[in-house]
Write a protein that holds these residues in place. Structure first.
Motif, PDB file in Angstrom:
ATOM      1  N   ARG A   1       0.734  -1.243  -0.048  1.00 34.87           N
ATOM      2  CA  ARG A   1       0.000  -0.110  -0.015  1.00 34.87           C
ATOM      3  C   ARG A   1       0.685   1.602   0.203  1.00 34.87           C
ATOM      4  O   ARG A   1       0.628   2.272  -0.709  1.00 34.87           O
ATOM      5  CB  ARG A   1      -0.834  -0.083   1.200  1.00 34.87           C
TER       6      ARG A   1
ATOM      7  N   LEU B   1      -7.198   2.983  -3.962  1.00 34.83           N
ATOM      8  CA  LEU B   1      -6.134   3.797  -3.613  1.00 34.83           C
ATOM      9  C   LEU B   1      -6.369   5.206  -4.592  1.00 34.83           C
ATOM     10  O   LEU B   1      -6.111   6.183  -3.903  1.00 34.83           O
ATOM     11  CB  LEU B   1      -4.832   3.294  -3.915  1.00 34.83           C
TER      12      LEU B   1
ATOM     13  N   GLY C   1      -7.791  -3.174  -4.677  1.00 41.48           N
ATOM     14  CA  GLY C   1      -7.279  -2.091  -3.698  1.00 41.48           C
ATOM     15  C   GLY C   1      -6.478  -1.071  -4.442  1.00 41.48           C
ATOM     16  O   GLY C   1      -6.759   0.305  -3.838  1.00 41.48           O
ATOM     17  N   GLN C   2      -5.962  -1.347  -5.718  1.00 40.81           N
ATOM     18  CA  GLN C   2      -5.472  -0.223  -6.398  1.00 40.81           C
ATOM     19  C   GLN C   2      -6.308   0.860  -6.735  1.00 40.81           C
ATOM     20  O   GLN C   2      -6.238   2.148  -6.747  1.00 40.81           O
ATOM     21  CB  GLN C   2      -4.463  -0.807  -7.692  1.00 40.81           C
TER      22      GLN C   2
ATOM     23  N   ILE D   1      -7.166  -1.780   0.150  1.00 39.63           N
ATOM     24  CA  ILE D   1      -5.903  -1.269  -0.001  1.00 39.63           C
ATOM     25  C   ILE D   1      -4.852  -1.775   0.871  1.00 39.63           C
ATOM     26  O   ILE D   1      -3.877  -1.750   0.651  1.00 39.63           O
ATOM     27  CB  ILE D   1      -5.877   0.057   0.327  1.00 39.63           C
ATOM     28  N   ASN D   2      -5.280  -2.689   1.975  1.00 38.47           N
ATOM     29  CA  ASN D   2      -4.225  -3.765   2.639  1.00 38.47           C
ATOM     30  C   ASN D   2      -4.311  -4.791   2.113  1.00 38.47           C
ATOM     31  O   ASN D   2      -3.640  -5.717   2.718  1.00 38.47           O
ATOM     32  CB  ASN D   2      -4.877  -3.383   4.183  1.00 38.47           C
TER      33      ASN D   2
END
Ligand code: CTP
Length: 409
Positions: A11, A116, A112-113, A95-96
Motif C-alpha cells: 500500500r 487507492l 485495492g489499487q 488497500i491492505n
C-alpha cells in the motif's frame, strides 16, 4: 513455496510513502518446512514466523473462522492449500489486501489499487467483522490519509456502525485498543480518528465521556465555537499542528470531560468542571491502561488547566501550590507538557488559533524562581526534617511574590 510482500508495505509503496515494516505471506508451505529453513516461530499456535536474518514477519497463508467474541475467539486455519486470494479476502481493507512478488507483480483481486486511486477506505468482505479492532484501524487510517483525501466508504461505515452497536468493541483488550488509539493520536490529523469513531457510533462505546461533550454548549465569550466536542477536537488539532507528544495529545482529548456532567440548567457555564471531570479521566485512563505518564498528565491537566489560563492573576500562594502539585523541582518536563496542553486549550477555539499565550512564559518563569531557591543556606541555619520542608516552602513563596511583583511592574 511462494512468498509475497503484503499489506502496508505494498500500500505505502503504491502511495509513494516510506515503507518501514514489511509483512510477508507464504503460500504452499507447512510449519515444518518453515522451521526446517530456519524461520523462528512467533508463538506456539500462531502461524507466523520471523526470518532468521532480517527478523521480518512471515505468515503462512491462512483463513480465519470466528469461534467466539473478540480477538481470543479466533481459530486460525493455515495449510499449504490456502491460496493467496483466500488469505487476502480475510484482510481488513482493499488497500491492505494487495500482494506483490519479488518481481513487483501485483496480485490485487479485490481492487485495492482502484480504491487507492479513488482515495477510499473500503472493507474487503464481510470477514471484516471478524476482528472488531478494525473499526479503530479504519478510523486510524482515515486520520493518517486524510491529507491525501481518503474517506471511509459508506458501506464500510455502515458495517462499522453495526459492529459498534453489536457490543463487540467491548470485548477488545485494553492493550490492543490503546495501541490503535495512541498511534492514531500521533497522526497529523488525529481529530479525524475521533470524528470517524463518532460517526460510526464507536466513540459512544469506547469513550462515552468524550462522546457526551458533543452538543454541550460553553459561553461564547471564551468559546466562539460554543460546542464542547468541537472545542475538544480543535484542541487536539492544535496539539498535532504543534507536534506535541502523546502525553499532551491524550491530556488535550480528556481535559474537559467534566463539562459533560454539567446539569443542563447550568449551561453554558461549567463551574468546577475541573474537579467533576477527574473521575471520568481516571475511568478512561484505566479502561485503556494508558501508560503512567499519559494518565498522570491527563489528570493534572484536567484539574489545573484553568489555573494555567489564569496564571497571571494567581496569588503567589496558589502559584506555589500549583508548582508543588506538579513536583516541578523533580519533574520539570511534566510541567512543560502541562503548559503546552494549556496553550493548546487556549488556541483550540474558533478564530483564536493564533492568539499569544503569555501565561506560558509566566509559568516557566515562576517555576524557575521557585526552583532557584537554594536549600544549602537553610541547612546551614540548622533546619531539618519537616521544618526544613516548611522553610523551603516559605523561601519559595517569597521568591514567587518577588517574581509576581517584578512581572507586573
Ligand atoms: N490486518 C488485518 N486486520 C487486522 C490487522 C492487520 O486485516 N486487524 C492485515 C492487513 O492486511 C494489514 C496487514 O495485516 O495491511 C498488516 O497489519 P499491520 O502491520 O498491523 O498494519 P499495516 O497495514 O502494515 O499498517 P501500518 O502502516 O499502520 O503498520
Amino acid at each position: 513455496m511462494r512468498i509475497y510482500k503484503v499489506g502496508g508495505a505494498v500500500r505505502d509503496r503504491l502511495l509513494g510513502k516510506p515503507v518501514t515494516d514489511i509483512d510477508w505471506v507464504v503460500v504452499g508451505a507447512t510449519t515444518e518446512e518453515m522451521l526446517a529453513q530456519g524461520y523462528r516461530p512467533v508463538g506456539a499456535d500462531f502461524p507466523v514466523f520471523l526470518h532468521p536474518k532480517s527478523g521480518e514477519e512471515y505468515a503462512l497463508a491462512r483463513t480465519e473462522r470466528k469461534s467466539g467474541r473478540g480477538y481470543g475467539g479466533f481459530t486460525f486455519h493455515a495449510s499449504p492449500e490456502v491460496t493467496l486470494e483466500e488469505d487476502l479476502i480475510r484482510r481488513d481493507l482493499t488497500i491492505n489486501a494487495m500482494a506483490e512478488d519479488d518481481q513487483q507483480n501485483l496480485t490485487d483481486p479485490y481492487h485495492g489499487q482502484r480504491d487507492l486511486e479513488a482515495r477510499v477506505l473500503r472493507h474487503v468482505s464481510p470477514a471484516f467483522a471478524e476482528d472488531p479492532l478494525r473499526v479503530l484501524r479504519v478510523a486510524r487510517f482515515a486520520a493518517r490519509y486524510a491529507e491525501l483525501g481518503f474517506t471511509v466508504a459508506p458501506e464500510t461505515l455502515e458495517l462499522m456502525r453495526q459492529l459498534s452497536e453489536s457490543g463487540e468493541l467491548k470485548a477488545l483488550t485494553a492493550e490492543r485498543s490503546w495501541k490503535e488509539i495512541s498511534r492514531a493520536l500521533m497522526e497529523d490529523q488525529p481529530r479525524v480518528f475521533i470524528e470517524v469513531l463518532r460517526e460510526c457510533g464507536a466513540l459512544k462505546v469506547l469513550m462515552p465521556e468524550v462522546d457526551a461533550l458533543f452538543g454541550v454548549p460553553q459561553p461564547a465569550a471564551h468559546h466562539p465555537e460554543i460546542d464542547t466536542g468541537v472545542h475538544t477536537l480543535s484542541v487536539l488539532e492544535q496539539a498535532a499542528q504543534h507536534k506535541q507528544p502523546l502525553t499532551v495529545r491524550w491530556a488535550c482529548l480528556l481535559h474537559d470531560l467534566g463539562k459533560g456532567l454539567t446539569p443542563e440548567e447550568e449551561w453554558p457555564r461549567h463551574i468546577a468542571h475541573e474537579h467533576t471531570g477527574l473521575k471520568l479521566i481516571k475511568a478512561v485512563n484505566e479502561r485503556f491502561k494508558a501508560p503512567k505518564d499519559c494518565q498522570e498528565l491527563a489528570l493534572l491537566v484536567g484539574q489545573y488547566h484553568t489555573h494555567g489560563h489564569r496564571a497571571l492573576e494567581l496569588k503567589p500562594s496558589t502559584l506555589l501550590d500549583l508548582l508543588q502539585s506538579f513536583d516541578v523541582y523533580r519533574r520539570p518536563q511534566r510541567f512543560e507538557e502541562f503548559i503546552a496542553a494549556c496553550e493548546m486549550d487556549a488556541r483550540g477555539r474558533k478564530g483564536l488559533e493564533q492568539r499569544s499565550y503569555p501565561q506560558a512564559d509566566y509559568l516557566r518563569g515562576a517555576a524557575t524562581a521557585a526552583r532557584n531557591v537554594a536549600v544549602q543556606p537553610l541547612l546551614e541555619k540548622g533546619f531539618k526534617g519537616p521544618e526544613l520542608g516548611e522553610a523551603i516552602k516559605r523561601e519559595r513563596l517569597k521568591a514567587l511574590k518577588a517574581y509576581k511583583e517584578a512581572a507586573s511592574a
